[in-house]
Design a protein around this motif. Structure first.
Motif, mmCIF file in Angstrom:
data_model
loop_
_atom_site.group_PDB
_atom_site.id
_atom_site.type_symbol
_atom_site.label_atom_id
_atom_site.label_comp_id
_atom_site.label_asym_id
_atom_site.label_seq_id
_atom_site.Cartn_x
_atom_site.Cartn_y
_atom_site.Cartn_z
ATOM 1 N N ILE A 26 -5.288 3.127 -10.651
ATOM 2 C CA ILE A 26 -4.346 3.362 -11.757
ATOM 3 C C ILE A 26 -5.106 3.563 -13.066
ATOM 4 O O ILE A 26 -4.801 4.454 -13.856
ATOM 5 N N ALA A 27 -6.128 2.732 -13.288
ATOM 6 C CA ALA A 27 -6.928 2.856 -14.512
ATOM 7 C C ALA A 27 -7.611 4.218 -14.588
ATOM 8 O O ALA A 27 -7.693 4.836 -15.650
ATOM 9 N N ASP A 49 -3.391 -5.268 -5.635
ATOM 10 C CA ASP A 49 -4.718 -5.130 -5.060
ATOM 11 C C ASP A 49 -5.700 -4.616 -6.128
ATOM 12 O O ASP A 49 -5.360 -3.752 -6.928
ATOM 13 N N SER A 50 -6.950 -5.125 -6.127
ATOM 14 C CA SER A 50 -7.934 -4.709 -7.130
ATOM 15 C C SER A 50 -8.249 -3.220 -7.012
ATOM 16 O O SER A 50 -8.496 -2.536 -8.009
ATOM 17 N N ALA A 51 -8.222 -2.692 -5.779
ATOM 18 C CA ALA A 51 -8.473 -1.256 -5.590
ATOM 19 C C ALA A 51 -7.347 -0.427 -6.211
ATOM 20 O O ALA A 51 -7.582 0.632 -6.796
ATOM 21 N N THR A 102 3.469 -6.176 2.635
ATOM 22 C CA THR A 102 3.215 -7.456 3.284
ATOM 23 C C THR A 102 3.852 -8.557 2.439
ATOM 24 O O THR A 102 3.571 -8.667 1.244
ATOM 25 N N VAL A 103 4.696 -9.358 3.096
ATOM 26 C CA VAL A 103 5.375 -10.469 2.421
ATOM 27 C C VAL A 103 4.846 -11.765 3.009
ATOM 28 O O VAL A 103 4.829 -11.929 4.245
ATOM 29 N N THR A 104 4.429 -12.698 2.153
ATOM 30 C CA THR A 104 3.892 -13.982 2.610
ATOM 31 C C THR A 104 4.760 -15.108 2.079
ATOM 32 O O THR A 104 5.023 -15.195 0.873
ATOM 33 N N ILE A 105 5.201 -15.978 2.997
ATOM 34 C CA ILE A 105 6.067 -17.113 2.643
ATOM 35 C C ILE A 105 5.420 -18.392 3.165
ATOM 36 O O ILE A 105 5.085 -18.495 4.358
ATOM 37 N N THR A 164 0.872 -1.166 0.000
ATOM 38 C CA THR A 164 0.000 0.000 0.000
ATOM 39 C C THR A 164 0.912 1.219 0.000
ATOM 40 O O THR A 164 2.132 1.098 -0.127
ATOM 41 N N GLU A 165 0.341 2.408 0.160
ATOM 42 C CA GLU A 165 1.177 3.605 0.196
ATOM 43 C C GLU A 165 2.045 3.647 1.446
ATOM 44 O O GLU A 165 3.086 4.319 1.469
#
Length: 582
Positions: free
Chosen positions: A378-379, A371-373, A288-291, A283-284
């Motif tokens: 960006i679009a 993230d979809s948001a 978050t890193v997932t292992i 995010t700004e």
């Protein structure tokens, strides 16, 4: 852990001319001389299995004419009879025939899979030569250009594997030994490359040496190999032999021969099959890193160390992920936890709002999940650049981008080039320059005792850079500018070779057939000339000239000296007198 220094090229503003008005076409005739060759040039056409763009760059666009930078106006080529032919010009009106200086011992016509023969002038008395079959020759020549003392004698001759071409070589002499260091280029088949072209580029750095006191033969003392996925635009060894510089679209790395090469192949294969090593989001404010953890992992098996610009993750005593982060984090606020047999790491950004293109610099084993948001935001920001209609309102203040208005010179390659310097001992990258949109144009030897210069496009100009390996703080010096040449050359769709005079007095390019374009530096006017629009007097004018060769054969070689241009076709060698002043 040592990290390569990110550097930049420093432009010398006094060498730029913001008031340059363009080249004026000059119809002054250029003296052109034509020599018919006794035997055709030993051109090697691309085979059916050499179908990639890299094969075309390396072998299809090969320059069959070689300039001896140690001696003025001396050029060489190799003909179908295996002869190394030389033309040294003293007087244009008394040109002799090219003379044979050496003959290759092997019959090249018996080899089906050979490459073009290549030659490099290592020093004023040494030459490295390849016959295109995989054999390397070191030749002692004596003082070249003097027929009395010049005698080409083979001092080293050995088969080095698959066919190659010589890119660069230097001679190193001290009290104890004499060494020749050379760069050899190959394009090799890569069986495990499922997605790419199926080939990779190999640069072999070979050192051949002889101890002076032992009086033994020359022998190979060192062989190192770099691998990459694109043919380098520029590759040269530093004059002291302690480093190597490469300009290329895709990066090169050193690999070890044998066992490590097999390990590298296995790693490549496993990377294609395995899941990403980790997943990350941002995010700004944070990341978050997932292992995914192995079954039965506990908190005691995991060690996570945060530093402001570095992260180190150890899993069951094995280093899992370590490296420099893209940007700084707040190490005191960052934390980690185990959730559903997964390790979740929360990193707080020091620079809020900065978007990270990668988590760990240079690490490609993770996968970024957007993230979809974020995608929707960006679009929305890019909405003004798109439209369902073709240019619906061309008169409004901010019309959408129209690709049809772009010129060829405005279009850049998808991947930007980089300039890398490798250390000869550690075999690691020490300096990196991201060239971005600074398109590589050509290279030229200004001083044979220094590294070759390379010319890059900067905006509309072409800037010439001289590498200085000994100056760690200012390794690349801006030495000359060809005004607007970066823009002008982009319009030449059929250009094949590009060169400039070692004294920067002119630049020249040739097309595949017949035409040669010459762009001179601005020179003072002998008559008074005024700019019509501004009414001011014009003191200097830069001239453009065009020469058309009387041949229908394709151009195979192109070299520029301070006074002349040499153009090689299959059956002829043309000499264009560019500068008549001494």
């Amino acid at each position: 852990m040592e990290v390569a220094a990110n550097c930049s090229l420093r432009v010398k503003r006094p060498l730029l001319d913001p008031r340059f008005e363009g080249y004026k076409l000059s119809l002054e005739p250029l003296p052109c001389y034509q020599l018919e060759l006794d035997a055709a040039v030993a051109e090697v056409k691309l085979r059916d299995d050499q179908y990639t763009l890299e094969h075309m760059h390396a072998f299809g666009m090969y320059n069959y004419l070689h300039s001896d930078s140690w001696y003025q106006d001396s050029v060489y080529y190799i003909d179908n009879l295996g002869r190394v032919m030389n033309l040294t010009v003293m007087l244009d009106t008394a040109l002799g025939k090219p003379r044979e200086v050496f003959r290759l011992p092997t019959d090249l016509t018996t080899y089906d899979n050979r490459l073009c023969a290549s030659i490099h002038f290592t020093s004023s008395t040494w030459v490295t030569l390849s016959d295109g079959t995989g054999r390397l020759y070191l030749i002692g020549t004596g003082e070249r250009g003097n027929s009395a003392s010049e005698k080409w004698e083979i001092m080293f001759n050995e088969e080095l594997g698959n066919p190659f071409i010589i890119i660069h070589s230097i001679s190193l002499m001290n009290a104890e030994e004499h060494s020749i260091t050379t760069l050899l280029l190959r394009i090799e088949k890569e069986e495990l490359d499922m997605k790419g072209s199926g080939f990779y580029v190999s640069l072999e750095w070979v050192t051949i040496s002889k101890k002076n006191k032992d009086n033994k033969k020359y022998e190979i003392i060192k062989r190192d190999t770099l691998r990459g996925k694109s043919v380098p635009h520029y590759a040269a060894i530093e004059p002291d032999g302690k480093g190597l510089m490469i300009v290329s679209y895709k990066s090169f790395t050193f690999v070890h021969v044998g066992q490590d090469l097999e390990e590298n192949k296995n790693e490549n294969l496993s990377e294609k099959i395995k899941e990403p090593l980790y997943y990350w989001q941002q995010t700004e404010d944070d990341l978050t890193v997932t292992i995914q953890l192995p079954e039965g992992s506990s908190k005691e098996d995991i060690q996570v160390q945060f530093l402001p610009d570095h992260i180190n993750i150890v899993l069951k005593g094995q280093r899992f992920l370590e490296g420099n982060l893209y940007s700084s984090i707040d190490q005191d606020s960052s934390t980690w936890m185990i959730k559903d047999n997964s390790l979740e790491i929360f990193l707080i950004k020091k620079n809020e709002g900065l978007t990270w293109p990668e988590l760990v610099v240079g690490d490609k084993r993770g996968e970024f999940i957007r993230d979809s948001a974020q995608c929707a935001a960006i679009a929305e920001r890019l909405m003004h650049l798109t439209s369902e209609e073709l240019n619906p309102n061309p008169d409004k203040e901010k019309p959408p981008c129209n690709a049809q208005e772009l010129e060829e010179c405005d279009i850049f390659f998808e991947e930007s080039s980089s300039l890398c310097r490798f250390d000869g001992i550690t075999l690691k990258t020490t300096h990196v320059v991201n060239l971005g949109s600074n398109q590589y144009l050509f290279s030229v030897i200004v001083d044979p005792k220094e590294m070759p210069c390379f010319c890059l496009r900067h905006d509309v100009d072409a800037l010439l850079w001289q590498p200085h390996a000994s100056k760690q703080d200012d390794m690349w010096e801006h030495i000359a500018t060809f005004n607007a040449l970066g823009y002008v050359q982009a319009s030449k769709r059929d250009k094949k070779f590009f060169a400039c005079a070692p004294n920067y007095s002119y630049a020249a390019l040739c097309e595949c057939l017949r035409r040669v374009f010459i762009y001179r530096q601005p020179t003072p006017m002998s008559t008074v000339l005024y700019n019509r629009k501004e009414g001011r007097q014009v003191g200097q004018v830069a001239k453009q000239q065009v020469a058309s060769l009387e041949t229908n054969d394709p151009i195979l070689g192109f070299q520029a000296t301070n006074e002349r241009l040499f153009v090689l076709t299959t059956k002829n060698l043309f000499l264009i007198k560019v500068n008549t002043e001494n």
